[in-house]
Enzyme design. Structure first.
Site, PDB file in Angstrom:
ATOM      1  N   TYR A 176      37.014  62.865   8.635  1.00 14.71           N
ATOM      2  CA  TYR A 176      37.616  62.937   9.978  1.00 14.71           C
ATOM      3  C   TYR A 176      39.105  63.306   9.831  1.00 14.71           C
ATOM      4  O   TYR A 176      39.815  62.740   8.996  1.00 14.71           O
ATOM      5  CB  TYR A 176      37.468  61.574  10.674  1.00 14.71           C
ATOM      6  CG  TYR A 176      38.219  61.471  11.969  1.00 14.71           C
ATOM      7  CD1 TYR A 176      37.793  62.176  13.090  1.00 14.71           C
ATOM      8  CD2 TYR A 176      39.366  60.707  12.078  1.00 14.71           C
ATOM      9  CE1 TYR A 176      38.496  62.107  14.292  1.00 14.71           C
ATOM     10  CE2 TYR A 176      40.070  60.623  13.275  1.00 14.71           C
ATOM     11  CZ  TYR A 176      39.633  61.332  14.365  1.00 14.71           C
ATOM     12  OH  TYR A 176      40.326  61.258  15.545  1.00 14.71           O
ATOM     13  N   ARG A 214      48.967  37.720  19.853  1.00 12.25           N
ATOM     14  CA  ARG A 214      48.826  38.697  18.769  1.00 12.25           C
ATOM     15  C   ARG A 214      47.898  38.116  17.699  1.00 12.25           C
ATOM     16  O   ARG A 214      47.084  38.807  17.115  1.00 12.25           O
ATOM     17  CB  ARG A 214      50.188  39.058  18.154  1.00 12.25           C
ATOM     18  CG  ARG A 214      50.045  39.937  16.940  1.00 12.25           C
ATOM     19  CD  ARG A 214      51.306  40.620  16.428  1.00 12.25           C
ATOM     20  NE  ARG A 214      52.551  39.973  16.750  1.00 12.25           N
ATOM     21  CZ  ARG A 214      53.028  38.889  16.144  1.00 12.25           C
ATOM     22  NH1 ARG A 214      52.362  38.317  15.149  1.00 12.25           N
ATOM     23  NH2 ARG A 214      54.179  38.359  16.528  1.00 12.25           N
ATOM     24  N   LYS A 218      34.174  55.446  20.260  1.00 11.29           N
ATOM     25  CA  LYS A 218      33.041  56.374  20.320  1.00 11.29           C
ATOM     26  C   LYS A 218      31.781  55.644  20.794  1.00 11.29           C
ATOM     27  O   LYS A 218      31.745  55.166  21.894  1.00 11.29           O
ATOM     28  CB  LYS A 218      32.876  57.038  18.952  1.00 11.29           C
ATOM     29  CG  LYS A 218      34.205  57.474  18.292  1.00 11.29           C
ATOM     30  CD  LYS A 218      34.906  58.580  19.043  1.00 11.29           C
ATOM     31  CE  LYS A 218      36.329  58.860  18.540  1.00 11.29           C
ATOM     32  NZ  LYS A 218      36.502  59.077  17.125  1.00 11.29           N
ATOM     33  N   ASP A 222      33.020  54.437   6.907  1.00 14.25           N
ATOM     34  CA  ASP A 222      33.320  54.689   8.315  1.00 14.25           C
ATOM     35  C   ASP A 222      31.984  54.937   9.008  1.00 14.25           C
ATOM     36  O   ASP A 222      31.343  55.963   8.797  1.00 14.25           O
ATOM     37  CB  ASP A 222      34.259  55.899   8.433  1.00 14.25           C
ATOM     38  CG  ASP A 222      34.657  56.197   9.883  1.00 14.25           C
ATOM     39  OD1 ASP A 222      33.908  55.808  10.799  1.00 14.25           O
ATOM     40  OD2 ASP A 222      35.705  56.846  10.087  1.00 14.25           O
TER      41      ASP A 222
END
Ligand SMILES: *Cc1c(COP(=O)(O)O)cnc(C)c1O
Length: 384
Positions: free
Chosen positions: A103, A51, A200, A175
């Site tokens: 978004y 982690r 994306k 972003d």
């Protein structure tokens, strides 16, 4: 690879990547492990528990930092997990100013998750900077922008926002999912934090969900690294490997996305049944000059509305394309068509959407890298 003087096309392939020290494997291995053996307590090779650190993730983080012109990359299990980590930099009473055509998922995490925890959000049009100045007070800690915006393809002046942020000691988050590091590098324009949905364009093949944050400031990195480990929304090594593989072709894919996007935008604009086309490459786009100043190309995202603004006509187009698949998401090699009002932006109340210019009949395209004549033929038969 250390030399930061290489051009972007070279960095995309080599940045952060070294032959595997144990075998010489030229491609970064997928270190599918949850823990690492120690020789004696506290005696290890820099990796204790997966982690906290994973070698595949480390390589990707370094690569992302280099291609975004930043110092540090911090990866997460999705774009929204990255967003969530950034919001954890703030606390109750803090205020955030953001764009009014954000978004949908970002709008949802702001209003449905962090507002109840005591953060306050203001949403405004950012075509005009005076809207921002009027909302700033002593509690304002962050300005969060997306440019180009989704799905209306508005452009926000990143350098102008950065000036305002510097003046008031506010963090500027950009972003950069829509532009990708190939078209725009917000850190070089004065942003403090860049966030990506690597799902994306960075991944580029619609086969992975992944998020990333890139910063220059060491103390911001330290806090984000703490949150990454403490909250634990980390990506698996295989997903990191897929993103690493994706970014090696970002430049060639983006070039074709831009070329195909330009041809399709002009085709749609000349179509007698199309009322309006949203694409940042048009010279009469309201902020075309800013797009030209801060971006290196105009990308493959296009939205449009049909004449008559009739829902049935829009639905017919959405369900009759054959190459453009009806699906959420964007930025993959294959072309997608979507209906923001019911899909990506369904979590924004209708009243808000309409007020901000997002019509029920708006159709969004993520233009892929297929042969553009085939794509145009497909739109022709669907629009009729
Ligand atoms: C998809 C997307 C996100 C969210 O990313 P996920 O990887 O789906 O969590 C955030 N911002 C923009 C602009 C997006 O398109």
């Amino acid at each position: 690879m250390e030399n930061k003087n290489y051009k972007l096309d070279t960095l995309l392939i080599h940045a952060g990547v070294e032959p595997d020290p144990t075998t010489g494997a030229i491609m970064t291995p997928i270190y599918q492990t949850s823990t690492y053996v120690q020789a004696a307590p506290g005696q290890h090779k820099g990796y204790e528990y997966a982690r906290t650190q994973n070698p595949t993730r480390t390589v990707l983080q370094n690569a992302l930092a280099a291609i975004e012109k930043g110092k540090h990359g911090v990866c997460f299990g999705s774009g929204l997990a990255a967003t969530d980590a950034i919001m954890k930099l703030l606390g109750p009473g803090d205020e955030v100013i953001s764009t009014n055509d954000l978004y949908g998922g970002t709008y949802r995490i702001f209003t449905k998750m962090y507002q109840p925890y005591g953060l306050k959000f203001h949403f405004t049009g950012m075509g005009d900077m005076s809207n921002i100045e009027g909302l700033i007070n002593e509690n304002t800690k962050m300005i969060w922008i997306e440019t180009p915006t989704n799905p209306l393809l508005n452009i926000i002046d990143i350098a102008a926002c950065a000036d305002i942020c510097k003046k008031h000691n506010i963090l500027l988050v950009v972003d950069n999912t829509f532009a990708s590091p190939y078209l725009q590098n917000p850190l070089t324009l004065g942003a403090d934090i860049v966030v990506h949905s690597a799902t994306k364009y960075l991944g580029g093949h619609s086969d992975v969900v992944h998020g990333a944050v890139i910063v220059n400031d060491d103390s911001l990195e330290e806090r984000l690294r703490f949150i990454q480990n403490a909250s634990g929304a980390v990506p698996g090594p295989h997903d990191c490997w897929l993103v690493l593989r994706g970014i090696k072709t970002l430049h060639v894919r983006m070039q074709r996305h831009c070329e195909n996007g330009a041809k399709i935008a002009h085709y749609l604009r000349s179509h007698p049944k199309v009322e309006r086309v949203y694409w940042i490459g048009f010279e009469d786009h309201p902020n075309h000059d800013i797009a030209k100043k801060q971006m290196r190309g105009f990308g493959g995202m296009i939205s449009f509305v049909l004449k008559g603004d009739n829902m049935n006509d829009a639905m017919k187009v959405l369900s009759s394309t054959k190459l453009f698949s009806l699906a959420e998401s964007l930025g993959g090699v294959e072309s997608l068509i979507g209906h923001p009002a019911s899909m990506t932006h369904g979590s924004i109340p209708r009243e808000e959407r309409i007020k901000n210019g997002l019509a029920d009949t708006l159709i969004r395209l993520s233009v892929g890298i297929e042969d553009v004549d085939d794509l145009i033929e497909d739109l022709k038969q669907a629009i009729g």
